[in-house]
Design a protein around this motif. Structure first.
Motif, PDB file in Angstrom:
ATOM      1  N   LYS A 171       6.476   1.370  17.837  1.00  0.00           N
ATOM      2  CA  LYS A 171       4.938   2.115  18.324  1.00  0.00           C
ATOM      3  C   LYS A 171       4.838   2.427  17.232  1.00  0.00           C
ATOM      4  CE  LYS A 171       1.920   4.887  20.767  1.00  0.00           C
ATOM      5  NZ  LYS A 171       2.405   6.358  21.949  1.00  0.00           N
ATOM      6  N   LEU A 172       5.574   3.422  16.373  1.00  0.00           N
ATOM      7  CA  LEU A 172       5.104   4.046  14.457  1.00  0.00           C
ATOM      8  C   LEU A 172       4.405   2.657  14.355  1.00  0.00           C
ATOM      9  CD1 LEU A 172       7.124   7.396  14.856  1.00  0.00           C
ATOM     10  CD2 LEU A 172       4.938   7.180  15.177  1.00  0.00           C
ATOM     11  N   ILE A 173       5.928   1.983  14.349  1.00  0.00           N
ATOM     12  CA  ILE A 173       5.441   1.056  13.213  1.00  0.00           C
ATOM     13  C   ILE A 173       4.520  -0.311  13.197  1.00  0.00           C
ATOM     14  CG2 ILE A 173       7.508  -1.123  12.353  1.00  0.00           C
ATOM     15  CD1 ILE A 173       9.310  -0.124  12.416  1.00  0.00           C
ATOM     16  N   LYS A 174       3.996  -0.568  14.366  1.00  0.00           N
ATOM     17  CA  LYS A 174       3.013  -0.905  14.946  1.00  0.00           C
ATOM     18  C   LYS A 174       1.438  -0.297  14.109  1.00  0.00           C
ATOM     19  CE  LYS A 174       4.358  -3.561  19.051  1.00  0.00           C
ATOM     20  NZ  LYS A 174       4.570  -3.083  20.141  1.00  0.00           N
ATOM     21  N   ASP A 176       0.742  -0.821  -0.102  1.00  0.00           N
ATOM     22  CA  ASP A 176      -0.063  -0.038   0.171  1.00  0.00           C
ATOM     23  C   ASP A 176       0.782   1.130   0.063  1.00  0.00           C
ATOM     24  OD1 ASP A 176      -1.488   2.762   2.342  1.00  0.00           O
ATOM     25  OD2 ASP A 176      -2.749   1.772   0.808  1.00  0.00           O
ATOM     26  N   ALA A 177       0.716   2.108  -0.885  1.00  0.00           N
ATOM     27  CA  ALA A 177       1.129   3.013  -1.158  1.00  0.00           C
ATOM     28  C   ALA A 177       1.786   4.452   0.503  1.00  0.00           C
ATOM     29  CB  ALA A 177       1.086   4.723  -2.124  1.00  0.00           C
ATOM     30  N   LYS A 178       0.525   4.443   0.749  1.00  0.00           N
ATOM     31  CA  LYS A 178       0.253   5.587   1.938  1.00  0.00           C
ATOM     32  C   LYS A 178       1.579   4.781   3.119  1.00  0.00           C
ATOM     33  CE  LYS A 178      -3.949   7.090   2.449  1.00  0.00           C
ATOM     34  NZ  LYS A 178      -4.648   6.287   1.345  1.00  0.00           N
ATOM     35  N   THR A 179       1.183   3.339   3.949  1.00  0.00           N
ATOM     36  CA  THR A 179       1.883   2.240   4.258  1.00  0.00           C
ATOM     37  C   THR A 179       3.948   2.300   4.429  1.00  0.00           C
ATOM     38  OG1 THR A 179       1.292   0.178   3.954  1.00  0.00           O
ATOM     39  CG2 THR A 179       0.118   1.526   5.701  1.00  0.00           C
ATOM     40  N   ALA A 180       3.700   2.349   2.592  1.00  0.00           N
ATOM     41  CA  ALA A 180       5.241   2.356   2.037  1.00  0.00           C
ATOM     42  C   ALA A 180       5.874   2.855   2.702  1.00  0.00           C
ATOM     43  CB  ALA A 180       5.057   1.846   1.024  1.00  0.00           C
ATOM     44  N   GLY A 195       6.814   3.888   6.650  1.00  0.00           N
ATOM     45  CA  GLY A 195       7.425   2.357   6.688  1.00  0.00           C
ATOM     46  C   GLY A 195       8.730   2.773   6.443  1.00  0.00           C
ATOM     47  N   THR A 196       9.087   3.512   5.204  1.00  0.00           N
ATOM     48  CA  THR A 196      10.075   3.423   4.743  1.00  0.00           C
ATOM     49  C   THR A 196      11.345   4.819   5.540  1.00  0.00           C
ATOM     50  OG1 THR A 196      10.164   2.878   2.196  1.00  0.00           O
ATOM     51  CG2 THR A 196      11.829   4.334   2.185  1.00  0.00           C
ATOM     52  N   ILE A 197       9.685   5.686   5.142  1.00  0.00           N
ATOM     53  CA  ILE A 197      10.756   6.717   6.501  1.00  0.00           C
ATOM     54  C   ILE A 197      10.878   6.683   7.722  1.00  0.00           C
ATOM     55  CG2 ILE A 197       9.827   9.689   7.375  1.00  0.00           C
ATOM     56  CD1 ILE A 197       8.188   9.495   5.326  1.00  0.00           C
TER      57      ILE A 197
END
Length: 366
Positions: free
Chosen positions: A70-73, A41-45, A48-50
């Motif tokens: 916490k943010l990755i979860k 998914d573009a948003k999570t990609a 997650g990359t950042i």
């Protein structure tokens, strides 16, 4: 940065990245949505990359490590919520059959308990509601949960930047115009909804026409002229538009000459560095003049190799036609020269000695 394909957007973005690479307070990250298309998914990609890049390029305190975890979860959780919004009742049926693992998540952590609550309510009412009403219930509850998650993610992300002592986070998003329309919109939405917090800056490289097309595809029901929908959307999101112009005749000739110097002496050679310095430090009032050509090369280098002298002589004659025929596009000019060199090499390997200037003229006609 707006520009056609091959106009030099990626080169400009790399120059920006190099400019701030060694700054201790500024962290520059790059993201290419095209690489993730079809896999995530573009948003999570993007998010997650950042987070991965921050973790890799900064020494983290224990508090920062906890914040990133916490943010990755949250990112994983948002991916599941997004799936719920897209598939509605199908997600509910999957949950009813296999719980959170059926949605690709592990139960029992902070990132999934709200989703568990949403799907649990849907499961309890599944027998009492029609499939249409159940689908509406799931999407309404998931939407409320997602809105709450957006606010919490932004707060946690801002805290992470403070904890890692990043005064400015610069995220460069390149090749956006190579993505499918839905991916383009999702990436822009991720920037606006989740990541646009104080101390952040996003630099986009794209063909403006393709982004506007994606916006019109995404919002076909909006009133007004369809051409204005994409323009208004971009004006709301982009604060400083920079349009990369096509190269003119003198700029094309300078560019071609520099490519020939690079071919003859190598990119890391002193000769190439001298040629680039000569081109960039020329009189700023002489914008319409060639910054580096055969005559200037003789002044700078003294004696030229026969090969380079022939190359610069040819460049002087083909530049006007390339500027007009290729619309001043540097990538297409580079492809032209690469093809020219390849054909000369192929002929030489077969014992055929072609004249470069004649072949160049034939290729121009071609």
């Amino acid at each position: 940065a707006y520009g056609d394909w091959g106009s030099g957007k990626s080169t400009l973005l790399k120059m920006v990245e190099a400019r701030f690479k060694d700054s201790p307070d500024i962290l520059v990250l790059s993201f290419n949505g095209w690489l993730f298309e079809g896999y995530e998914d573009a948003k999570t990609a993007l998010m997650g990359t950042i987070l991965d890049e921050i973790a890799e390029k900064r020494t983290l305190t224990e508090k920062a490590k906890h914040s990133i975890s916490k943010l990755i979860k949250r990112v994983n959780w948002m991916q599941a919520v997004g799936s719920t919004l897209r598939f509605g009742v199908k997600s509910g049926l999957a949950y009813a059959a296999g719980g959170l693992p059926a949605l690709g998540l592990a139960a029992g952590n902070d990132a999934t308990h709200l989703l568990h609550e949403v799907m649990g309510k849907a499961k309890d009412k599944a027998e009492k509601l029609s499939e249409e009403d159940l689908d509406k219930l799931i999407k309404e509850d998931a939407g409320q949960t997602l809105r709450r998650g957006i606010r919490e993610f932004r707060e946690d992300f801002a805290d992470l930047l403070k904890e890692t002592k990043i005064t400015t986070l610069v995220v460069i998003v390149d090749d956006l115009d190579r993505c499918m329309p839905d991916t383009i919109i999702e990436t822009l939405e991720a920037i606006k909804l989740f990541l646009f917090v104080p101390s952040t800056a996003f630099i986009l490289g794209a063909d403006e026409r393709l982004v506007k097309y994606a916006v019109r595809k995404r919002f076909p029901e909006l009133p007004g002229e369809r051409a204005e929908v994409g323009r208004d959307y971009l004006e709301k999101l982009i604060q400083f538009p920079i349009r990369i112009p096509s190269l003119g005749r003198s700029e094309i000739e300078t560019y071609i000459n520099l490519l020939f110097v690079e071919k003859t002496h190598g990119k890391k050679s002193d000769e190439f560095k001298q040629a680039c310095e000569c081109a960039t430090k020329a009189d700023p009032n002489s914008l319409l003049d060639v910054r580096f050509n055969l005559g200037i090369a003789k002044e700078v280098f003294g004696t030229l190799t026969p090969e380079l002298e022939e190359d610069l002589w040819v460049a002087q004659r083909i530049a006007p036609v390339l500027a007009a025929g290729l619309n001043g596009n540097p990538r297409q000019c580079k492809r032209f020269l690469s093809t020219l060199m390849m054909r000369l090499t192929m002929a030489k390997s077969r014992g055929i000695d072609l004249e470069q200037k004649v072949l160049a003229k034939l290729m121009l006609l071609e």
